[in-house]
Design a protein around this motif. Structure first.
Motif, PDB file in Angstrom:
ATOM      1  N   TYR A 284       0.851  -1.186   0.000  1.00 12.67           N
ATOM      2  CA  TYR A 284       0.000   0.000   0.000  1.00 12.67           C
ATOM      3  C   TYR A 284       0.889   1.239   0.000  1.00 12.67           C
ATOM      4  CZ  TYR A 284      -3.639  -3.271   1.503  1.00 12.67           C
ATOM      5  OH  TYR A 284      -4.511  -4.326   1.598  1.00 12.67           O
ATOM      6  N   TYR A 285       0.353   2.292  -0.578  1.00 10.60           N
ATOM      7  CA  TYR A 285       1.031   3.593  -0.562  1.00 10.60           C
ATOM      8  C   TYR A 285       0.237   4.509   0.365  1.00 10.60           C
ATOM      9  CZ  TYR A 285       3.141   7.983  -2.092  1.00 10.60           C
ATOM     10  OH  TYR A 285       3.786   9.205  -2.125  1.00 10.60           O
ATOM     11  N   VAL A 286       0.845   4.841   1.502  1.00  6.68           N
ATOM     12  CA  VAL A 286       0.162   5.605   2.547  1.00  6.68           C
ATOM     13  C   VAL A 286       0.676   7.035   2.503  1.00  6.68           C
ATOM     14  CG1 VAL A 286      -0.359   5.738   5.009  1.00  6.68           C
ATOM     15  CG2 VAL A 286       0.003   3.509   3.940  1.00  6.68           C
ATOM     16  N   LYS A 287      -0.251   7.985   2.440  1.00  4.49           N
ATOM     17  CA  LYS A 287       0.072   9.415   2.396  1.00  4.49           C
ATOM     18  C   LYS A 287      -0.408  10.074   3.672  1.00  4.49           C
ATOM     19  CE  LYS A 287      -2.171   9.750  -1.447  1.00  4.49           C
ATOM     20  NZ  LYS A 287      -2.820  10.318  -2.660  1.00  4.49           N
ATOM     21  N   GLY A 288       0.512  10.761   4.335  1.00  2.31           N
ATOM     22  CA  GLY A 288       0.178  11.446   5.571  1.00  2.31           C
ATOM     23  C   GLY A 288       1.306  11.328   6.576  1.00  2.31           C
ATOM     24  N   GLY A 289       1.178  12.027   7.682  1.00  2.00           N
ATOM     25  CA  GLY A 289       2.228  12.000   8.698  1.00  2.00           C
ATOM     26  C   GLY A 289       3.413  12.856   8.297  1.00  2.00           C
ATOM     27  N   THR A 290       4.571  12.473   8.764  1.00  2.00           N
ATOM     28  CA  THR A 290       5.783  13.228   8.446  1.00  2.00           C
ATOM     29  C   THR A 290       6.269  12.966   7.028  1.00  2.00           C
ATOM     30  OG1 THR A 290       7.115  11.447   9.410  1.00  2.00           O
ATOM     31  CG2 THR A 290       6.495  13.282  10.860  1.00  2.00           C
ATOM     32  N   ARG A 291       5.891  11.808   6.432  1.00  2.00           N
ATOM     33  CA  ARG A 291       6.325  11.477   5.080  1.00  2.00           C
ATOM     34  C   ARG A 291       5.385  10.431   4.507  1.00  2.00           C
ATOM     35  NH1 ARG A 291      11.670   7.754   5.376  1.00  2.00           N
ATOM     36  NH2 ARG A 291      10.969   7.394   3.248  1.00  2.00           N
ATOM     37  N   ASN A 292       5.378  10.324   3.186  1.00  2.00           N
ATOM     38  CA  ASN A 292       4.602   9.295   2.504  1.00  2.00           C
ATOM     39  C   ASN A 292       5.448   8.034   2.388  1.00  2.00           C
ATOM     40  OD1 ASN A 292       2.672  11.299   2.206  1.00  2.00           O
ATOM     41  ND2 ASN A 292       3.329  11.820   0.128  1.00  2.00           N
ATOM     42  N   CYS A 293       4.851   6.880   2.667  1.00  5.30           N
ATOM     43  CA  CYS A 293       5.607   5.619   2.730  1.00  5.30           C
ATOM     44  C   CYS A 293       4.875   4.522   1.980  1.00  5.30           C
ATOM     45  CB  CYS A 293       5.822   5.187   4.180  1.00  5.30           C
ATOM     46  SG  CYS A 293       6.762   6.362   5.174  1.00  5.30           S
ATOM     47  N   ILE A 294       5.666   3.562   1.494  1.00  5.25           N
ATOM     48  CA  ILE A 294       5.143   2.337   0.915  1.00  5.25           C
ATOM     49  C   ILE A 294       5.226   1.248   1.970  1.00  5.25           C
ATOM     50  CG2 ILE A 294       5.478   0.564  -0.847  1.00  5.25           C
ATOM     51  CD1 ILE A 294       6.559   2.678  -2.703  1.00  5.25           C
TER      52      ILE A 294
ATOM     53  N   MET B  55       7.303  -4.541   6.481  1.00  6.09           N
ATOM     54  CA  MET B  55       8.225  -3.478   6.108  1.00  6.09           C
ATOM     55  C   MET B  55       7.457  -2.189   5.880  1.00  6.09           C
ATOM     56  SD  MET B  55      11.294  -4.932   5.893  1.00  6.09           S
ATOM     57  CE  MET B  55      12.228  -3.857   4.826  1.00  6.09           C
ATOM     58  N   CYS B  56       8.104  -1.081   6.234  1.00  3.57           N
ATOM     59  CA  CYS B  56       7.611   0.260   5.946  1.00  3.57           C
ATOM     60  C   CYS B  56       8.824   1.148   5.714  1.00  3.57           C
ATOM     61  CB  CYS B  56       6.755   0.807   7.091  1.00  3.57           C
ATOM     62  SG  CYS B  56       6.086   2.464   6.780  1.00  3.57           S
ATOM     63  N   GLU B  57       8.686   2.094   4.817  1.00  3.05           N
ATOM     64  CA  GLU B  57       9.821   2.940   4.483  1.00  3.05           C
ATOM     65  C   GLU B  57      10.267   3.829   5.634  1.00  3.05           C
ATOM     66  OE1 GLU B  57       9.407   3.450  -0.365  1.00  3.05           O
ATOM     67  OE2 GLU B  57       8.787   5.083   0.955  1.00  3.05           O
TER      68      GLU B  57
ATOM     69  N   ALA C 161       1.476   1.486   8.730  1.00  8.26           N
ATOM     70  CA  ALA C 161       1.056   0.087   8.619  1.00  8.26           C
ATOM     71  C   ALA C 161      -0.356  -0.116   9.163  1.00  8.26           C
ATOM     72  CB  ALA C 161       2.044  -0.809   9.371  1.00  8.26           C
ATOM     73  N   ILE C 162      -0.709   0.616  10.222  1.00  5.25           N
ATOM     74  CA  ILE C 162      -2.062   0.500  10.765  1.00  5.25           C
ATOM     75  C   ILE C 162      -3.083   1.019   9.759  1.00  5.25           C
ATOM     76  CG2 ILE C 162      -3.595   1.329  12.578  1.00  5.25           C
ATOM     77  CD1 ILE C 162      -1.244   1.319  14.476  1.00  5.25           C
ATOM     78  N   ALA C 163      -2.771   2.135   9.101  1.00  7.23           N
ATOM     79  CA  ALA C 163      -3.683   2.662   8.086  1.00  7.23           C
ATOM     80  C   ALA C 163      -3.830   1.702   6.913  1.00  7.23           C
ATOM     81  CB  ALA C 163      -3.168   4.020   7.605  1.00  7.23           C
ATOM     82  N   ALA C 164      -2.721   1.075   6.514  1.00  2.18           N
ATOM     83  CA  ALA C 164      -2.801   0.098   5.419  1.00  2.18           C
ATOM     84  C   ALA C 164      -3.580  -1.142   5.832  1.00  2.18           C
ATOM     85  CB  ALA C 164      -1.387  -0.292   4.982  1.00  2.18           C
ATOM     86  N   ALA C 165      -3.415  -1.595   7.062  1.00  5.86           N
ATOM     87  CA  ALA C 165      -4.143  -2.777   7.528  1.00  5.86           C
ATOM     88  C   ALA C 165      -5.643  -2.507   7.619  1.00  5.86           C
ATOM     89  CB  ALA C 165      -3.597  -3.215   8.884  1.00  5.86           C
ATOM     90  N   LEU C 166      -6.015  -1.327   8.084  1.00  6.90           N
ATOM     91  CA  LEU C 166      -7.436  -0.985   8.164  1.00  6.90           C
ATOM     92  C   LEU C 166      -8.045  -0.869   6.771  1.00  6.90           C
ATOM     93  CD1 LEU C 166      -7.365   1.688  11.028  1.00  6.90           C
ATOM     94  CD2 LEU C 166      -8.031  -0.721  11.180  1.00  6.90           C
ATOM     95  N   ALA C 167      -7.281  -0.352   5.806  1.00  4.73           N
ATOM     96  CA  ALA C 167      -7.796  -0.248   4.442  1.00  4.73           C
ATOM     97  C   ALA C 167      -7.926  -1.612   3.784  1.00  4.73           C
ATOM     98  CB  ALA C 167      -6.887   0.657   3.611  1.00  4.73           C
TER      99      ALA C 167
END
Length: 224
Positions: free
Chosen positions: A89-99, A106-108, A122-128
């Protein structure tokens, strides 16, 4: 430590040693037999307390991990998630955008891989993706592992002491100082200030004259 392939946790051995020294401070001045019995009593009480705490947990993970997940989940609600495939997943938000790669944990940002606890990305990706967040936590943080770490009972010494064969043991050839032995190390002025919840004093105070109010000299050396 750079080439260590295992898991590195944020616990220093020196901090554990300082804790043990503080816990045994009351018994260090007594004979060795009393010191060993004092250590056994404390370990037995600590193990019992932690076993009861592990049995009283109503969650899958320990209390500290659940509290950390709750805080990170609060930040995860404000993030946007774009699905790449089943696990990425590509998560946008927080201090930086991460894959985020949920399959390999793994998270960037690096937090998920180091701590083995899902970060906010990772929590946002798991909920999605409809994946349970508890399944992403390392089993080491579960309450079953916590109970297994303190499952052993520590029993008191109830058997009689066997007869010890006489043996001549000479004391070391070291002359003891006449002063009282120190049980704790000397603390620095910064540690004393922090313990008293005060700011450390200014070591470089600029003195001024009480008559002419000019810095650099005092009243006995005033030329006015």
């Amino acid at each position: 430590m750079i080439h260590f392939v295992g898991d590195i946790y944020n616990i220093k051995t020196s901090n554990v040693a300082e804790f043990i020294n503080a816990a045994l401070k009351k018994a260090r001045g007594y004979p060795i037999s009393f010191l060993l019995d004092f250590i056994r009593e404390n370990l037995s009480r600590w193990f019992l307390k932690r076993r009861e705490d592990a049995l009283s947990l109503t969650t899958h993970n320990t209390w500290g991990v659940e509290y950390l997940l709750a805080i990170r989940g609060h930040y995860a609600d404000a993030m946007e998630v774009d699905r790449i495939d089943t696990w990425r997943y590509y998560v946008k938000g927080g201090t930086r955008n991460c894959i985020v790669d949920l399959e390999h944990g793994m998270c960037e940002c690096g937090v998920f891989y180091i701590e083995k606890i899902p970060c906010s990305h990772a929590i946002a990706a798991a909920l999605a993706g409809g994946i349970a967040v508890d399944s992403l936590v390392c089993p080491t943080y579960s309450k079953n592992y916590l109970f297994a770490a303190y499952s052993t009972n520590i029993y008191p010494q109830i058997s009689e002491v066997q007869e010890v064969q006489p043996l001549i043991c000479l004391p070391p050839d070291i002359r003891r100082k006449p002063c009282r032995r120190k049980k704790s190390r000397w603390q620095s002025w910064l540690e004393i200030a922090r313990r008293k919840s005060k700011k450390p004093r200014n070591l470089h105070k600029l003195y001024s004259c009480s008559q002419c109010k000019q810095p650099g000299h005092t009243l006995p050396n005033c030329v006015s």
